[in-house]
Design an enzyme around this catalytic site. Structure first.
Site, PDB file in Angstrom:
ATOM      1  CG  ASP A  54      16.254  -1.553  -4.214  1.00 53.33           C
ATOM      2  OD1 ASP A  54      16.162  -1.150  -5.394  1.00 53.33           O
ATOM      3  OD2 ASP A  54      15.294  -1.541  -3.427  1.00 53.33           O
ATOM      4  CD  GLU A  77      13.401  -4.588   0.952  1.00 54.99           C
ATOM      5  OE1 GLU A  77      13.434  -3.363   1.108  1.00 54.99           O
ATOM      6  OE2 GLU A  77      12.677  -5.141   0.107  1.00 54.99           O
ATOM      7  CG  ASP A 130      13.175  -0.362   2.954  1.00 56.59           C
ATOM      8  OD1 ASP A 130      13.807  -0.625   1.914  1.00 56.59           O
ATOM      9  OD2 ASP A 130      11.953  -0.561   3.071  1.00 56.59           O
ATOM     10  CB  ILE A 132      15.154   1.751  -2.479  1.00 60.76           C
ATOM     11  CG1 ILE A 132      16.460   2.376  -2.979  1.00 60.76           C
ATOM     12  CG2 ILE A 132      13.961   2.451  -3.167  1.00 60.76           C
ATOM     13  CD1 ILE A 132      16.602   2.410  -4.489  1.00 60.76           C
ATOM     14  CG  ASP A 133       9.735   2.040   2.185  1.00 58.74           C
ATOM     15  OD1 ASP A 133       9.486   0.835   2.359  1.00 58.74           O
ATOM     16  OD2 ASP A 133       8.871   2.933   2.249  1.00 58.74           O
ATOM     17  CB  THR A 135      11.683  -0.985  -4.907  1.00 59.27           C
ATOM     18  OG1 THR A 135      12.504  -1.070  -3.739  1.00 59.27           O
ATOM     19  CG2 THR A 135      12.546  -1.285  -6.124  1.00 59.27           C
ATOM     20  CG  HIS A 231       1.806  -2.099  -1.762  1.00 61.68           C
ATOM     21  ND1 HIS A 231       2.894  -1.280  -1.901  1.00 61.68           N
ATOM     22  CD2 HIS A 231       1.964  -3.079  -2.674  1.00 61.68           C
ATOM     23  CE1 HIS A 231       3.672  -1.747  -2.862  1.00 61.68           C
ATOM     24  NE2 HIS A 231       3.126  -2.831  -3.351  1.00 61.68           N
ATOM     25  CB  SER A 255       8.279   5.340  -0.247  1.00 60.41           C
ATOM     26  OG  SER A 255       8.331   6.738  -0.008  1.00 60.41           O
ATOM     27  CE  LYS A 258       2.146   5.118   1.999  1.00 57.88           C
ATOM     28  NZ  LYS A 258       2.941   4.881   0.786  1.00 57.88           N
ATOM     29  NE  ARG A 272       1.332  -0.803   3.766  1.00 56.68           N
ATOM     30  CZ  ARG A 272       2.086  -0.289   2.826  1.00 56.68           C
ATOM     31  NH1 ARG A 272       2.641   0.883   2.993  1.00 56.68           N
ATOM     32  NH2 ARG A 272       2.310  -0.957   1.735  1.00 56.68           N
ATOM     33  CG  ASP A 287       8.698  -2.139   4.768  1.00 56.03           C
ATOM     34  OD1 ASP A 287       9.585  -1.619   4.078  1.00 56.03           O
ATOM     35  OD2 ASP A 287       8.199  -3.259   4.520  1.00 56.03           O
TER      36      ASP A 287
HETATM   37  N1  LIG Z   1       2.980  -6.748  -2.479  1.00 53.26           N
HETATM   38  C1  LIG Z   1       3.246  -5.957  -1.450  1.00 53.26           C
HETATM   39  N2  LIG Z   1       2.412  -5.878  -0.405  1.00 53.26           N
HETATM   40  C2  LIG Z   1       2.686  -5.063   0.628  1.00 53.26           C
HETATM   41  N3  LIG Z   1       3.795  -4.286   0.704  1.00 53.26           N
HETATM   42  C3  LIG Z   1       4.638  -4.340  -0.310  1.00 53.26           C
HETATM   43  C4  LIG Z   1       4.426  -5.153  -1.433  1.00 53.26           C
HETATM   44  N4  LIG Z   1       5.422  -4.990  -2.283  1.00 53.26           N
HETATM   45  C5  LIG Z   1       6.256  -4.093  -1.700  1.00 53.26           C
HETATM   46  N5  LIG Z   1       5.786  -3.708  -0.517  1.00 53.26           N
HETATM   47  C6  LIG Z   1       6.386  -2.768   0.410  1.00 53.26           C
HETATM   48  O1  LIG Z   1       5.452  -1.701   0.608  1.00 53.26           O
HETATM   49  C7  LIG Z   1       6.173  -0.496   0.867  1.00 53.26           C
HETATM   50  C8  LIG Z   1       5.949   0.581  -0.127  1.00 53.26           C
HETATM   51  O2  LIG Z   1       4.715   0.503  -0.575  1.00 53.26           O
HETATM   52  P1  LIG Z   1       3.836   1.794  -0.540  1.00 53.26           P
HETATM   53  O3  LIG Z   1       4.468   2.760  -1.466  1.00 53.26           O
HETATM   54  O4  LIG Z   1       2.584   1.196  -1.012  1.00 53.26           O
HETATM   55  O5  LIG Z   1       3.782   2.301   0.875  1.00 53.26           O
HETATM   56  C9  LIG Z   1       7.546  -0.845   0.799  1.00 53.26           C
HETATM   57  O6  LIG Z   1       7.990  -1.147   2.076  1.00 53.26           O
HETATM   58  C10 LIG Z   1       7.563  -2.022  -0.099  1.00 53.26           C
HETATM   59  O7  LIG Z   1       8.757  -2.656   0.010  1.00 53.26           O
HETATM   60  P2  LIG Z   1      10.097  -2.063  -0.670  1.00 53.26           P
HETATM   61  O8  LIG Z   1      10.908  -1.455   0.433  1.00 53.26           O
HETATM   62  O9  LIG Z   1      10.703  -3.281  -1.205  1.00 53.26           O
HETATM   63  O10 LIG Z   1       9.694  -1.079  -1.729  1.00 53.26           O
HETATM   64 MG   LIG Z   2      10.170  -1.129   2.282  1.00 57.07          MG
HETATM   65 MG   LIG Z   3      13.139  -1.650   0.143  1.00 58.53          MG
HETATM   66 MG   LIG Z   4      11.843  -4.477  -1.596  1.00 59.29          MG
END
Ligand SMILES: Nc1ncnc2c1ncn2[C@@H]1O[C@H](COP(=O)(O)O)[C@@H](O)[C@H]1OP(=O)(O)O
Ligand SMILES: [Mg+2]
Ligand SMILES: [Mg+2]
Ligand SMILES: [Mg+2]
Length: 347
Positions: A54, A77, A130, A132-133, A135, A231, A255, A258, A272, A287
């Site tokens: 990241d 981020e 972002d 890494i989206d 993570t 999420h 991520s 989608k 969402r 995001d």
């Molecule tokens: N507890 C959480 N609630 C909602 N979104 C989250 C949570 N933890 C991480 N995310 C973010 O949700 C997104 C991916 O989730 P998903 O795969 O469910 O769509 C990413 O943007 C991720 O951030 P990140 O960029 O840090 O990975």
């Molecule tokens: Mg993200």
């Molecule tokens: Mg990220």
């Molecule tokens: Mg993150």
């Protein structure tokens, strides 16, 4: 405006960042439990995971933007604060090593400065990253994305969404892996194979996936959902899907990939909703920016749960929006009506 220079710089930067992410995943995965390989991660103060990739990916993208567009603000981020912690010493050194593979002149100091170039504030023209989206998906071997977008005013003008683990199409399981979705406002969305395979440029459309018609119907009628049930608000989201007639089992992937799947017509809806619906929590701009323009320029629609356009002009979060809905366009009004009913019945 064609944003040609911005587009080329952004594609090059996310490609280099993706190479770093792939190398870290290949080389830093540790075995955890039965046959499980996971990338080593750290936990941020907000309890979410982060990896050295990241940080490395953000450093690479910020360096490219600093060189090409020194006056542009960047809102990313990550920040380098965590790297000062004693338990991050080894990780911080590894980040520099990985960045060096892409940028020869990198030093620990320059890497830190590049990462923190992403701590800018929004202005009339800014980039959002972002690195890494998804993570959590990256760590456990699922989907992830490297997302970079250029915003002017309240609107995304350019989005580059790299999905290194996404097949070129779900219709052919053997198809090559790794794609970059590129969208320019007013010019459509294209998909480029990350590893330079052919065809080089594929124009994508929410309503005409690159599959035969039988497959189309099946893909057309499904939702794409998160792997992580915490999420979103999965039960309400499923309820909406049912009401609008999406009866085929959902595709569950991590991520912003989608958004890419909606853009190329392999699913009809990515929704969402806040959990609970009245939650004051707001979504981060990084995001959604790159994914949202990919869907819109492919003929789809993206709004919040009240049908309002996403407003990228009010800070690092979408303060003027609640929830997000990305669809193939055709079903958007029906989705909004179904959501409005659910909202009304919840009060
Ligand atoms: N507890 C959480 N609630 C909602 N979104 C989250 C949570 N933890 C991480 N995310 C973010 O949700 C997104 C991916 O989730 P998903 O795969 O469910 O769509 C990413 O943007 C991720 O951030 P990140 O960029 O840090 O990975
Ligand atoms: Mg993200
Ligand atoms: Mg990220
Ligand atoms: Mg993150």
């Amino acid at each position: 405006m064609s944003y040609e220079q911005e587009k080329q710089i952004a594609i090059k930067a996310v490609t280099a960042a993706a190479k770093l992410c792939q190398a870290v995943r290949r080389e830093q995965s540790v075995s955890e439990g039965a046959n499980q390989n996971r990338v080593k991660y750290f936990t941020k103060p907000d309890r979410t995971p982060v990896t050295i990739a990241d940080f490395g990916a953000q450093a690479i993208i910020c360096q490219a933007l600093a060189e090409a567009f020194p006056n542009d603000a960047v809102v990313g981020e990550e920040d380098s604060g965590l790297l000062q912690e004693p338990e991050m010493m080894e990780g911080a050194a590894q980040i520099t090593d990985y960045v060096k593979r892409q940028i020869k002149i990198a030093t620990p100091e320059s890497v830190k400065n590049w990462i923190d170039r992403g701590n800018g504030t929004i202005s009339d023209r800014y980039w959002t990253i972002d690195p890494i989206d998804g993570t959590k998906g990256y760590i456990r071997g699922g989907q992830y994305a490297i997302a970079l977008a250029l915003v002017e005013g309240s609107e995304v003008k350019l989005g580059v969404l790299c999905c290194p683990a996404l097949p070129l199409t779900f219709a052919e399981p053997e198809s090559e892996t790794g794609v970059i979705f590129v969208a320019v406002r007013g010019e459509g969305t294209t998909m480029i194979p990350l590893n330079g395979g052919s065809p080089k440029l594929i124009r994508v459309n929410c309503r005409t996936p690159q599959t035969n018609s039988n497959v189309f119907d099946e893909l057309h009628l499904r939702m794409v959902e998160s792997v992580e049930s915490s999420h979103g608000n999965m039960s309400l989201e499923a309820q909406v899907g049912e009401v609008v007639g999406l009866n085929t089992p959902s595709l569950r992937i991590d991520s912003m990939a989608k958004y890419g799947v909606i853009a190329r017509g392999e699913a009809a809806l990515y929704i969402r909703l806040p959990s609970p619906l009245s939650s004051p929590k707001r979504q981060n701009i990084w995001d959604h920016a790159a994914g949202a323009i990919a869907v819109e320029e492919a003929g789809g629609r993206v709004t919040d749960m009240y049908g309002r356009p996403l407003d990228f002009s009010c800070g690092s979060k979408l303060f003027n929006n609640q929830g997000t809905i990305a669809s193939n366009g055709e079903i958007h009004e029906a989705v909004l009506a179904a959501v409005a009913k659910i909202i009304a019945s919840s009060y």
